[in-house]
Design a protein around this motif. Structure first.
Motif, short mmCIF file in Angstrom:
data_model
loop_
_atom_site.label_atom_id
_atom_site.label_comp_id
_atom_site.label_asym_id
_atom_site.label_seq_id
_atom_site.Cartn_x
_atom_site.Cartn_y
_atom_site.Cartn_z
N ARG A 122 0.85 -1.18 0.00
CA ARG A 122 0.00 0.00 0.00
C ARG A 122 0.89 1.23 0.00
O ARG A 122 1.67 1.44 0.94
CB ARG A 122 -0.92 0.00 1.22
CG ARG A 122 -1.84 -1.20 1.26
CD ARG A 122 -2.83 -1.13 2.40
NE ARG A 122 -3.63 -2.35 2.45
CZ ARG A 122 -4.61 -2.56 3.32
NH1 ARG A 122 -4.92 -1.63 4.21
NH2 ARG A 122 -5.28 -3.69 3.31
N ASP A 139 -6.02 2.47 10.88
CA ASP A 139 -6.99 1.63 10.15
C ASP A 139 -6.35 0.31 9.71
O ASP A 139 -7.00 -0.74 9.75
CB ASP A 139 -7.51 2.39 8.92
CG ASP A 139 -8.44 3.53 9.29
OD1 ASP A 139 -8.89 3.60 10.45
OD2 ASP A 139 -8.72 4.37 8.40
N LEU A 140 -5.09 0.38 9.29
CA LEU A 140 -4.40 -0.84 8.90
C LEU A 140 -4.26 -1.78 10.10
O LEU A 140 -4.50 -2.98 9.99
CB LEU A 140 -3.02 -0.50 8.33
CG LEU A 140 -2.12 -1.68 7.99
CD1 LEU A 140 -2.77 -2.60 6.97
CD2 LEU A 140 -0.76 -1.18 7.46
N ALA A 142 -6.22 -1.98 12.72
CA ALA A 142 -7.53 -2.57 13.02
C ALA A 142 -7.87 -3.68 12.03
O ALA A 142 -8.42 -4.73 12.42
CB ALA A 142 -8.61 -1.48 12.98
N GLU A 143 -7.53 -3.47 10.77
CA GLU A 143 -7.80 -4.48 9.75
C GLU A 143 -7.01 -5.76 10.03
O GLU A 143 -7.55 -6.87 9.95
CB GLU A 143 -7.42 -3.92 8.38
CG GLU A 143 -7.56 -4.89 7.24
CD GLU A 143 -7.06 -4.30 5.93
OE1 GLU A 143 -6.61 -5.10 5.08
OE2 GLU A 143 -7.10 -3.07 5.76
N LEU A 144 -5.73 -5.61 10.37
CA LEU A 144 -4.90 -6.79 10.62
C LEU A 144 -5.30 -7.49 11.91
O LEU A 144 -5.30 -8.72 11.98
CB LEU A 144 -3.43 -6.38 10.67
CG LEU A 144 -2.86 -5.73 9.41
CD1 LEU A 144 -1.37 -5.49 9.56
CD2 LEU A 144 -3.14 -6.58 8.17
N ALA A 146 -8.16 -7.78 13.10
CA ALA A 146 -9.43 -8.48 12.91
C ALA A 146 -9.26 -9.84 12.25
O ALA A 146 -10.20 -10.64 12.21
CB ALA A 146 -10.37 -7.61 12.06
N ASP A 147 -8.07 -10.12 11.74
CA ASP A 147 -7.77 -11.40 11.10
C ASP A 147 -7.03 -12.28 12.10
O ASP A 147 -6.01 -11.87 12.65
CB ASP A 147 -6.90 -11.15 9.86
CG ASP A 147 -6.71 -12.40 9.02
OD1 ASP A 147 -6.77 -13.51 9.57
OD2 ASP A 147 -6.47 -12.25 7.80
#
Length: 251
Positions: A122, A139-140, A142-144, A146-147
């Motif tokens: 990115r 935000d990145l 939070a995205e990671l 969540a996995d």
């Protein structure tokens, strides 16, 4: 789940074919490019030990994303060294000669130190405001998180390019104290120090990694303390500030 992060710079000379240096027996072990290259490869190998999926963050002319199937070439830097972002990259697909340098460097490190790793890149626009950079990083994260699978983040960024008369941006007397402060912030993992980087001054001093540095700080925003940092290399042997380090969430 976010697991670990690392920071490396983006000089094309990391790639041996672009400068005639090889990391092999017979090389001068203290030659700056050899030391820098070894540190960058160590950082990449450290990430690979913890996660087989990476997100690469770098700054560029515009915001872009690249998936693991992308291939690029260092042809524009002097040699047609083709690299890919993932083990599944289509070898028959043409290599993109316009791939941003931070993405190329990340792809080369992946191939050398972690060929089984899959990378998504990115690129954040270099003129992104500090607040937007911090949100990008948060935000990145939070995205990671969540996995459930482990993820690593590799940030590719350079410091001031105006430290000496032979620097790409020539000499600016403000660059040395600026770089000293930036080096300290990176050694300490100081989120406040990275957030405080002034975009105008960074542009004048040719700190091309400013937006990526500030996104890096945002990546650790959810943590109760600044990250723990292991610095593998810090210096400016060619008139540009370089840092190689491994970062883990503070407790």
């Amino acid at each position: 789940m976010f697991s670990i992060a690392a920071l490396v710079p983006s000089p094309p000379m990391l790639v041996p074919q672009l400068c005639g240096h090889q990391v092999a027996s017979g090389d001068a072990p203290d030659e700056p490019v050899v030391v820098l290259r070894a540190a960058a490869l160590e950082a990449a190998a450290t990430l690979a030990d913890r996660a087989d999926r990476w997100v690469v963050v770098g700054a560029g002319a515009r915001a872009e994303t690249f998936d693991p199937g992308v291939r690029g070439t260092f042809r524009g830097f002097g040699a047609d060294v083709v690299v890919g972002l993932g083990p599944g990259a289509n070898a028959d697909a043409p290599a993109d000669p316009q791939l941003p340098l931070p993405v190329l460097i990340a792809a080369w490190l992946r191939e050398q130190a972690a060929p089984g790793v899959s990378v998504r890149a990115r690129v954040i626009a270099a003129d992104t405001t500090p607040g937007e950079c911090a949100r990008f990083g948060a935000d990145l994260r939070a995205e990671l998180d969540a996995d459930p699978a482990p993820w690593a983040v590799l940030v590719v960024a350079d410091g001031a390019a105006t430290l000496t008369l032979k620097s790409p941006g020539y000499l600016d007397e403000r660059a040395a104290p600026f770089q000293s402060d930036l080096d300290a912030a990176l050694r300490d993992g100081s989120r406040a120090g990275l957030a405080a980087l002034d975009p105008d001054l960074c542009a004048q001093l040719r700190v091309e990694g400013r937006a990526a540095y500030q996104a890096f700080g945002g990546l650790f925003a959810p943590d109760p303390a600044d990250p723990r940092v292991r610095t593998l290399y810090q210096g400016a042997p060619y008139g540009v500030g370089y840092d190689v380090s491994v970062w883990e969430a503070g407790r």
